[in-house]
Scaffold this motif. Sequence first.
Motif, PDB file in Angstrom:
ATOM      1  N   PRO A 117       0.831  -1.193   0.000  1.00  0.00           N
ATOM      2  CA  PRO A 117       0.000   0.000   0.000  1.00  0.00           C
ATOM      3  C   PRO A 117       0.871   1.251   0.000  1.00  0.00           C
ATOM      4  N   GLY A 118       0.381   2.304  -0.633  1.00  0.00           N
ATOM      5  CA  GLY A 118       1.106   3.575  -0.613  1.00  0.00           C
ATOM      6  C   GLY A 118       2.285   3.632  -1.568  1.00  0.00           C
ATOM      7  N   MET A 119       2.473   2.570  -2.346  1.00  0.00           N
ATOM      8  CA  MET A 119       3.582   2.563  -3.312  1.00  0.00           C
ATOM      9  C   MET A 119       3.074   2.283  -4.717  1.00  0.00           C
ATOM     10  N   ILE A 120       3.791   2.792  -5.708  1.00  0.00           N
ATOM     11  CA  ILE A 120       3.451   2.498  -7.110  1.00  0.00           C
ATOM     12  C   ILE A 120       4.450   1.478  -7.635  1.00  0.00           C
ATOM     13  N   THR A 121       3.904   0.380  -8.132  1.00  0.00           N
ATOM     14  CA  THR A 121       4.716  -0.714  -8.652  1.00  0.00           C
ATOM     15  C   THR A 121       4.505  -0.794 -10.156  1.00  0.00           C
ATOM     16  N   GLY A 122       5.580  -0.793 -10.923  1.00  0.00           N
ATOM     17  CA  GLY A 122       5.461  -0.862 -12.383  1.00  0.00           C
ATOM     18  C   GLY A 122       5.889  -2.212 -12.914  1.00  0.00           C
ATOM     19  N   LEU A 123       5.239  -2.625 -14.016  1.00  0.00           N
ATOM     20  CA  LEU A 123       5.637  -3.849 -14.726  1.00  0.00           C
ATOM     21  C   LEU A 123       6.093  -3.438 -16.110  1.00  0.00           C
ATOM     22  N   ILE A 124       7.340  -3.795 -16.468  1.00  0.00           N
ATOM     23  CA  ILE A 124       7.808  -3.514 -17.821  1.00  0.00           C
ATOM     24  C   ILE A 124       8.363  -4.797 -18.442  1.00  0.00           C
ATOM     25  N   GLY A 125       8.588  -4.726 -19.724  1.00  0.00           N
ATOM     26  CA  GLY A 125       9.158  -5.855 -20.440  1.00  0.00           C
ATOM     27  C   GLY A 125       8.815  -5.743 -21.908  1.00  0.00           C
ATOM     28  N   TYR A 185       9.238  -4.053 -11.723  1.00  0.00           N
ATOM     29  CA  TYR A 185       9.574  -5.440 -12.038  1.00  0.00           C
ATOM     30  C   TYR A 185       9.741  -5.513 -13.546  1.00  0.00           C
ATOM     31  N   ALA A 186      10.909  -5.965 -13.986  1.00  0.00           N
ATOM     32  CA  ALA A 186      11.161  -6.112 -15.417  1.00  0.00           C
ATOM     33  C   ALA A 186      11.066  -7.585 -15.777  1.00  0.00           C
ATOM     34  N   MET A 187      10.205  -7.872 -16.759  1.00  0.00           N
ATOM     35  CA  MET A 187      10.011  -9.272 -17.174  1.00  0.00           C
ATOM     36  C   MET A 187      10.593  -9.518 -18.561  1.00  0.00           C
ATOM     37  N   VAL A 188      11.141 -10.699 -18.720  1.00  0.00           N
ATOM     38  CA  VAL A 188      11.572 -11.173 -20.036  1.00  0.00           C
ATOM     39  C   VAL A 188      11.278 -12.667 -20.076  1.00  0.00           C
ATOM     40  N   GLY A 189      10.612 -13.104 -21.134  1.00  0.00           N
ATOM     41  CA  GLY A 189      10.349 -14.538 -21.281  1.00  0.00           C
ATOM     42  C   GLY A 189       9.598 -15.155 -20.110  1.00  0.00           C
ATOM     43  N   GLY A 190       8.679 -14.377 -19.520  1.00  0.00           N
ATOM     44  CA  GLY A 190       7.849 -14.910 -18.441  1.00  0.00           C
ATOM     45  C   GLY A 190       8.469 -14.798 -17.054  1.00  0.00           C
ATOM     46  N   VAL A 230      13.374 -10.520 -14.451  1.00  0.00           N
ATOM     47  CA  VAL A 230      14.831 -10.518 -14.598  1.00  0.00           C
ATOM     48  C   VAL A 230      15.487  -9.442 -13.737  1.00  0.00           C
ATOM     49  N   ALA A 231      14.692  -8.452 -13.317  1.00  0.00           N
ATOM     50  CA  ALA A 231      15.230  -7.421 -12.423  1.00  0.00           C
ATOM     51  C   ALA A 231      14.070  -6.791 -11.684  1.00  0.00           C
ATOM     52  N   SER A 232      14.322  -6.379 -10.451  1.00  0.00           N
ATOM     53  CA  SER A 232      13.297  -5.656  -9.703  1.00  0.00           C
ATOM     54  C   SER A 232      13.980  -4.745  -8.692  1.00  0.00           C
ATOM     55  N   GLY A 233      13.273  -3.693  -8.335  1.00  0.00           N
ATOM     56  CA  GLY A 233      13.825  -2.747  -7.365  1.00  0.00           C
ATOM     57  C   GLY A 233      13.438  -1.338  -7.724  1.00  0.00           C
ATOM     58  N   ASP A 234      14.222  -0.377  -7.227  1.00  0.00           N
ATOM     59  CA  ASP A 234      13.876   1.013  -7.526  1.00  0.00           C
ATOM     60  C   ASP A 234      14.171   1.299  -9.004  1.00  0.00           C
ATOM     61  N   PRO A 235      13.537   2.338  -9.568  1.00  0.00           N
ATOM     62  CA  PRO A 235      13.644   2.577 -11.009  1.00  0.00           C
ATOM     63  C   PRO A 235      15.080   2.710 -11.500  1.00  0.00           C
ATOM     64  N   GLN A 236      15.915   3.402 -10.724  1.00  0.00           N
ATOM     65  CA  GLN A 236      17.298   3.613 -11.164  1.00  0.00           C
ATOM     66  C   GLN A 236      18.048   2.287 -11.275  1.00  0.00           C
ATOM     67  N   THR A 237      17.864   1.430 -10.280  1.00  0.00           N
ATOM     68  CA  THR A 237      18.546   0.134 -10.279  1.00  0.00           C
ATOM     69  C   THR A 237      18.107  -0.697 -11.479  1.00  0.00           C
ATOM     70  N   VAL A 238      16.797  -0.730 -11.726  1.00  0.00           N
ATOM     71  CA  VAL A 238      16.284  -1.566 -12.820  1.00  0.00           C
ATOM     72  C   VAL A 238      16.707  -0.982 -14.171  1.00  0.00           C
ATOM     73  N   ARG A 239      16.681   0.335 -14.280  1.00  0.00           N
ATOM     74  CA  ARG A 239      17.088   0.985 -15.530  1.00  0.00           C
ATOM     75  C   ARG A 239      18.526   0.639 -15.893  1.00  0.00           C
ATOM     76  N   ASN A 240      19.369   0.509 -14.854  1.00  0.00           N
ATOM     77  CA  ASN A 240      20.793   0.235 -15.094  1.00  0.00           C
ATOM     78  C   ASN A 240      21.138  -1.245 -15.122  1.00  0.00           C
ATOM     79  N   ASP A 241      20.141  -2.087 -14.925  1.00  0.00           N
ATOM     80  CA  ASP A 241      20.415  -3.530 -14.927  1.00  0.00           C
ATOM     81  C   ASP A 241      20.868  -3.967 -16.334  1.00  0.00           C
ATOM     82  N   PRO A 242      21.970  -4.730 -16.405  1.00  0.00           N
ATOM     83  CA  PRO A 242      22.516  -5.105 -17.716  1.00  0.00           C
ATOM     84  C   PRO A 242      21.510  -5.861 -18.596  1.00  0.00           C
ATOM     85  N   THR A 243      20.720  -6.766 -18.007  1.00  0.00           N
ATOM     86  CA  THR A 243      19.753  -7.523 -18.822  1.00  0.00           C
ATOM     87  C   THR A 243      18.668  -6.584 -19.353  1.00  0.00           C
TER      88      THR A 243
END
Length: 282
Positions: A30-38, A240-245, A248-261
């Motif tokens: 609650p109180g947080m915005i969670t995004g799903l990308i992929g 949460y970043a998804m690939v192939g179901g 592959v990465a989750s966390g704050d936007p900056q961390t996920v944006r910089n994730d190599p995958t």
Amino acid sequence: MSRHVLQAVGLVRRYGGLTAVDHVDLVAPPGMITGLIGPNGAGKSTLFSLLTGVEQPDEGKVVLGSTDITRMRPDIRSRRGLVQTFQVPSLFPTLTVADNLLVGAENRRRDYAGGLLGLSAQGRGRVSHSIERGLERLGLAPKGPVTQIVEEVLDSLGLSDVRDTIAGTLPTGALRLVEFARALCARPDILLLDEPASGLDSEETAKLSQLLRRTAAGGVGIVIVDHDVDLVFSVVDQVYAMVGGRVVASGDPQTVRNDPTVRSVYLAQAPLAAAGQSGEAR
Ligand SMILES: Nc1ncnc2c1ncn2[C@@H]1O[C@H](COP(=O)(O)OP(=O)(O)OP(=O)(O)O)[C@@H](O)[C@H]1O
């Protein structure tokens, strides 16, 4: 009001030989915005459908607060506080804006009244209005008359001017706002938003962004799936970043944006610069 956390635990959804969602764990507080990308075909829509109850998982569970809701229908989930908006607004086109909001507000209250009376989840939807009015008179209804909630939401979203307008006559941007308002009238713990920025121009998207932040600040948890990666990265608390179901990465936007995958997947489709340029994939 204490609101519930939404959790996906080990969700799996297979279509024949294809695993569209592959052992996904997710926590939307609650109180947080969670995004799903992929990228296309990553499994976002399928995961979203498992959360809303449109689809059933082959393995794993969906939990709202301490309740396992995996086998509950979408409408029952909605009455328990897991409320969704749709890619194509699902308003009643011949009703006024205010009446559409009343439908959202009544829907949630019926479950509350049924809970007090010890009715089954299905039975709650059939609680009569006279019982509800009785509960209201006894001061047991959650927040007074539903019309009050509707008026509050109309006011806070700047929709009072169109309260008596027939919903079907509104342009896309306004329709999306009314759809969002109706979801808020159901007093959600968690709002599931499927492509809320679809069809909006940049000014409307910026307003939506502010509205999402304001709603989360009020304690509502939000899960958003949108092709507009800029919107997702700019507004969310966690991604949460998804690939192939799989996630592959989750966390704050900056961390996920910089994730190599994540970077390699997006760079293959469209540039996703650290500064935050938009990509085609979501
Ligand atoms: N009803 C279905 N029957 C068979 N396969 C399906 C079904 N729904 C989805 N799939 C497959 O599952 C995989 C994940 O699809 P899904 O729509 O969840 O991905 P997505 O990330 O939402 O993609 P997009 O961004 O293109 O909407 C894809 O390979 C898709 O073809």
